[in-house]
Design an enzyme around this catalytic site. Structure first.
Site, PDB file in Angstrom:
ATOM      1  N   ASP A  65       0.872  -1.171   0.000  1.00  0.00           N
ATOM      2  CA  ASP A  65       0.000   0.000   0.000  1.00  0.00           C
ATOM      3  C   ASP A  65       0.909   1.221   0.000  1.00  0.00           C
ATOM      4  O   ASP A  65       1.633   1.469   0.970  1.00  0.00           O
ATOM      5  CB  ASP A  65      -0.894  -0.004   1.246  1.00  0.00           C
ATOM      6  CG  ASP A  65      -1.846   1.183   1.255  1.00  0.00           C
ATOM      7  OD1 ASP A  65      -1.648   2.136   0.467  1.00  0.00           O
ATOM      8  OD2 ASP A  65      -2.794   1.159   2.053  1.00  0.00           O
ATOM      9  N   ASN A  92       2.467   6.133 -11.148  1.00  0.00           N
ATOM     10  CA  ASN A  92       1.195   6.051 -11.860  1.00  0.00           C
ATOM     11  C   ASN A  92      -0.011   5.810 -10.939  1.00  0.00           C
ATOM     12  O   ASN A  92      -1.122   6.228 -11.252  1.00  0.00           O
ATOM     13  CB  ASN A  92       1.306   4.921 -12.899  1.00  0.00           C
ATOM     14  CG  ASN A  92      -0.024   4.519 -13.483  1.00  0.00           C
ATOM     15  OD1 ASN A  92      -0.607   5.254 -14.287  1.00  0.00           O
ATOM     16  ND2 ASN A  92      -0.541   3.361 -13.066  1.00  0.00           N
ATOM     17  N   TYR A 157      -8.795  15.597  -6.114  1.00  0.00           N
ATOM     18  CA  TYR A 157      -7.985  14.853  -7.087  1.00  0.00           C
ATOM     19  C   TYR A 157      -7.214  15.824  -7.979  1.00  0.00           C
ATOM     20  O   TYR A 157      -5.996  15.678  -8.175  1.00  0.00           O
ATOM     21  CB  TYR A 157      -8.924  13.970  -7.907  1.00  0.00           C
ATOM     22  CG  TYR A 157      -8.295  13.243  -9.066  1.00  0.00           C
ATOM     23  CD1 TYR A 157      -7.554  12.086  -8.868  1.00  0.00           C
ATOM     24  CD2 TYR A 157      -8.479  13.704 -10.383  1.00  0.00           C
ATOM     25  CE1 TYR A 157      -6.995  11.404  -9.951  1.00  0.00           C
ATOM     26  CE2 TYR A 157      -7.934  13.023 -11.457  1.00  0.00           C
ATOM     27  CZ  TYR A 157      -7.188  11.879 -11.239  1.00  0.00           C
ATOM     28  OH  TYR A 157      -6.647  11.204 -12.311  1.00  0.00           O
ATOM     29  N   GLY A 158      -7.905  16.834  -8.527  1.00  0.00           N
ATOM     30  CA  GLY A 158      -7.260  17.791  -9.419  1.00  0.00           C
ATOM     31  C   GLY A 158      -6.133  18.538  -8.724  1.00  0.00           C
ATOM     32  O   GLY A 158      -5.080  18.798  -9.322  1.00  0.00           O
ATOM     33  N   LYS A 161      -3.073  16.439  -8.644  1.00  0.00           N
ATOM     34  CA  LYS A 161      -2.426  16.329  -9.958  1.00  0.00           C
ATOM     35  C   LYS A 161      -1.707  17.624 -10.328  1.00  0.00           C
ATOM     36  O   LYS A 161      -0.657  17.600 -10.982  1.00  0.00           O
ATOM     37  CB  LYS A 161      -3.464  15.943 -11.021  1.00  0.00           C
ATOM     38  CG  LYS A 161      -4.046  14.542 -10.814  1.00  0.00           C
ATOM     39  CD  LYS A 161      -2.965  13.476 -10.844  1.00  0.00           C
ATOM     40  CE  LYS A 161      -3.521  12.078 -10.838  1.00  0.00           C
ATOM     41  NZ  LYS A 161      -2.469  11.047 -10.940  1.00  0.00           N
ATOM     42  N   ILE A 190      -9.674   8.300 -19.917  1.00  0.00           N
ATOM     43  CA  ILE A 190      -9.196   7.029 -20.454  1.00  0.00           C
ATOM     44  C   ILE A 190     -10.080   5.901 -19.915  1.00  0.00           C
ATOM     45  O   ILE A 190     -10.492   5.927 -18.744  1.00  0.00           O
ATOM     46  CB  ILE A 190      -7.726   6.773 -20.021  1.00  0.00           C
ATOM     47  CG1 ILE A 190      -6.844   8.011 -20.288  1.00  0.00           C
ATOM     48  CG2 ILE A 190      -7.169   5.542 -20.732  1.00  0.00           C
ATOM     49  CD1 ILE A 190      -6.784   8.488 -21.722  1.00  0.00           C
TER      50      ILE A 190
HETATM   51  N1  LIG Z   1      -8.548   6.803 -16.500  1.00  0.00           N
HETATM   52  C1  LIG Z   1      -8.571   8.135 -16.686  1.00  0.00           C
HETATM   53  O1  LIG Z   1      -9.527   8.701 -17.268  1.00  0.00           O
HETATM   54  C2  LIG Z   1      -7.433   8.979 -16.203  1.00  0.00           C
HETATM   55  C3  LIG Z   1      -7.417  10.328 -16.569  1.00  0.00           C
HETATM   56  C4  LIG Z   1      -6.380  11.125 -16.125  1.00  0.00           C
HETATM   57  C5  LIG Z   1      -5.378  10.592 -15.345  1.00  0.00           C
HETATM   58  N2  LIG Z   1      -5.410   9.272 -14.996  1.00  0.00           N
HETATM   59  C6  LIG Z   1      -4.327   8.774 -14.148  1.00  0.00           C
HETATM   60  O2  LIG Z   1      -3.795   7.581 -14.675  1.00  0.00           O
HETATM   61  C7  LIG Z   1      -3.193   6.826 -13.619  1.00  0.00           C
HETATM   62  C8  LIG Z   1      -3.615   5.373 -13.711  1.00  0.00           C
HETATM   63  O3  LIG Z   1      -5.000   5.276 -13.494  1.00  0.00           O
HETATM   64  P1  LIG Z   1      -5.932   4.306 -14.342  1.00  0.00           P
HETATM   65  O4  LIG Z   1      -6.904   5.166 -15.029  1.00  0.00           O
HETATM   66  O5  LIG Z   1      -5.115   3.347 -15.106  1.00  0.00           O
HETATM   67  O6  LIG Z   1      -6.779   3.590 -13.185  1.00  0.00           O
HETATM   68  P2  LIG Z   1      -6.634   2.183 -12.465  1.00  0.00           P
HETATM   69  O7  LIG Z   1      -6.697   1.080 -13.454  1.00  0.00           O
HETATM   70  O8  LIG Z   1      -7.644   2.197 -11.367  1.00  0.00           O
HETATM   71  O9  LIG Z   1      -5.163   2.239 -11.876  1.00  0.00           O
HETATM   72  C9  LIG Z   1      -4.833   2.809 -10.651  1.00  0.00           C
HETATM   73  C10 LIG Z   1      -3.894   1.843  -9.959  1.00  0.00           C
HETATM   74  O10 LIG Z   1      -3.398   2.446  -8.771  1.00  0.00           O
HETATM   75  C11 LIG Z   1      -3.252   1.420  -7.807  1.00  0.00           C
HETATM   76  N3  LIG Z   1      -3.344   2.010  -6.474  1.00  0.00           N
HETATM   77  C12 LIG Z   1      -4.301   2.850  -6.016  1.00  0.00           C
HETATM   78  N4  LIG Z   1      -4.080   3.127  -4.726  1.00  0.00           N
HETATM   79  C13 LIG Z   1      -2.942   2.467  -4.371  1.00  0.00           C
HETATM   80  C14 LIG Z   1      -2.219   2.343  -3.171  1.00  0.00           C
HETATM   81  N5  LIG Z   1      -2.596   2.959  -2.054  1.00  0.00           N
HETATM   82  N6  LIG Z   1      -1.101   1.575  -3.153  1.00  0.00           N
HETATM   83  C15 LIG Z   1      -0.716   0.929  -4.270  1.00  0.00           C
HETATM   84  N7  LIG Z   1      -1.346   0.998  -5.452  1.00  0.00           N
HETATM   85  C16 LIG Z   1      -2.472   1.763  -5.485  1.00  0.00           C
HETATM   86  C17 LIG Z   1      -4.433   0.485  -8.075  1.00  0.00           C
HETATM   87  O11 LIG Z   1      -4.106  -0.855  -7.718  1.00  0.00           O
HETATM   88  P3  LIG Z   1      -4.566  -1.524  -6.327  1.00  0.00           P
HETATM   89  O12 LIG Z   1      -5.978  -1.070  -6.079  1.00  0.00           O
HETATM   90  O13 LIG Z   1      -4.408  -2.977  -6.543  1.00  0.00           O
HETATM   91  O14 LIG Z   1      -3.596  -0.995  -5.322  1.00  0.00           O
HETATM   92  C18 LIG Z   1      -4.583   0.552  -9.578  1.00  0.00           C
HETATM   93  O15 LIG Z   1      -3.921  -0.521 -10.232  1.00  0.00           O
HETATM   94  C19 LIG Z   1      -3.599   7.537 -12.321  1.00  0.00           C
HETATM   95  O16 LIG Z   1      -2.546   8.360 -11.893  1.00  0.00           O
HETATM   96  C20 LIG Z   1      -4.762   8.399 -12.745  1.00  0.00           C
HETATM   97  O17 LIG Z   1      -4.912   9.535 -11.921  1.00  0.00           O
HETATM   98  C21 LIG Z   1      -6.414   8.456 -15.409  1.00  0.00           C
END
Ligand SMILES: NC(=O)c1ccc[n+]([C@@H]2O[C@H](COP(=O)([O-])OP(=O)(O)OC[C@H]3O[C@@H](n4cnc5c(N)ncnc54)[C@H](OP(=O)(O)O)[C@@H]3O)[C@@H](O)[C@H]2O)c1
Length: 260
Positions: A65, A92, A157-158, A161, A190
């Site tokens: 974590d 990430n 969140y914003g 970032k 995404i």
């Molecule tokens: N999807 C979008 O529209 C979007 C847009 C802008 C930016 N982003 C950014 O892209 C990045 C990846 O997000 P995603 O969209 O691919 O979503 P995602 O599939 O939910 O990936 C987020 C990952 O972070 C891990 N995580 C969260 N909290 C954690 C913790 N405390 N310790 C360890 N791991 C943790 C989660 O795994 P576990 O739960 O297994 O820990 C999960 O695999 C993020 O930084 C997000 O802000 C996404």
């Protein structure tokens, strides 16, 4: 993965069990990197690792974590014990919950900043000695279009970032003399599992989100992973301190046709 040292470069990717992190892990593995997969859900990380190993690559799962104080040292210790080096770090993993100012609690503030700001800070710091020894060191922070534009309900969140964008520039400046490059890929809208963590009506959320993108659709994790790879890879060696939007134009504003 057993102990030793690697002749191939090594990348640590947080949040590598799903979405953009998993796609990024596969991208780096396809270029011969040893890939360290970090997250909390072991099953998801194991699946990504199996894919990589079946494709002839090398990967290590580290289940932590990232909000915990010990996680950064553990990730670095496990990585160096397995591979003996760290060349690239991709920050990430992220946490998002929606709400307006009236909904804010101390716990919500801490959760956002612990995972999205404090964890990248401490993990990058813990990797520094190893990055300084790498001939091609690079840190990629995954930001968001919401670090630049306001979308109702995503204030906490914003703001994390936006902080990560600032840290990108600050680290790029400090670490330039160590030849460690630092860049930020800022995705927008995404198609990944993250939206299910805050939305109770995913179909409506997806339609609302796609409507906000000038290019008229959500992006794919692979479309973001490609840019993470590009900014970390040796051919872009003269590039540091950049915030690169990978968002189909999301950061440019809501399309007029959608009523924005
Ligand atoms: N999807 C979008 O529209 C979007 C847009 C802008 C930016 N982003 C950014 O892209 C990045 C990846 O997000 P995603 O969209 O691919 O979503 P995602 O599939 O939910 O990936 C987020 C990952 O972070 C891990 N995580 C969260 N909290 C954690 C913790 N405390 N310790 C360890 N791991 C943790 C989660 O795994 P576990 O739960 O297994 O820990 C999960 O695999 C993020 O930084 C997000 O802000 C996404």
């Amino acid at each position: 993965m057993s102990g030793g040292s690697s002749n191939n470069p090594v990348v640590i990717i947080t949040g590598a069990g799903s979405g953009i992190g998993a796609a990024t892990a596969r991208r780096f593995a396809s270029h011969g990197y040893g890939v360290v997969l970090v997250g909390r859900r072991q099953g998801l990380l194991d699946d990504v690792r199996s894919d990589i190993v079946e494709g002839g690559g090398s990967a290590l799962v580290v289940t932590v974590d990232l909000a915990s104080d010990e996680s950064a040292e553990e990730v670095v210790a496990r990585t160096t014990s397995a591979y003996g080096r760290i060349d690239v770090l991709v920050n990430n993993a992220a946490y998002i919950q929606t709400g307006v100012l009236d909904d804010v609690t101390p716990e919500l503030v801490d959760r956002h900043f612990d995972v999205n700001v404090r964890a990248p800070l401490l993990l990058t710091q813990a990797c520094l000695a190893h990055l300084r020894r790498s001939p091609e060191a690079s840190v990629v922070n995954v930001g968001s279009s919401l670090g630049s534009i306001v979308m109702p309900g995503t204030m906490l969140y914003g703001s994390t970032k936006a902080a990560l964008e600032y840290l990108t520039r600050a680290w790029a400046y400090q670490l330039a003399s160590d030849r460690i490059r630092v860049n930020c890929i800022a995705p927008g809208v995404i198609d990944t599992p993250i939206h299910a963590t805050y939305s109770d009506n995913l179909e409506k959320t997806y339609a609302d989100l796609a409507r906000r993108v000038p290019m008229g659709r959500m992006g794919t994790p692979e479309e973001v992973a490609e840019w993470i790879w590009i900014v970390a890879s040796p051919p872009t060696s003269w590039s540091t301190g950049n915030i690169i939007h990978v968002d189909g134009g999301h950061v440019l504003g809501i399309p007029e046709a959608a009523g924005g």
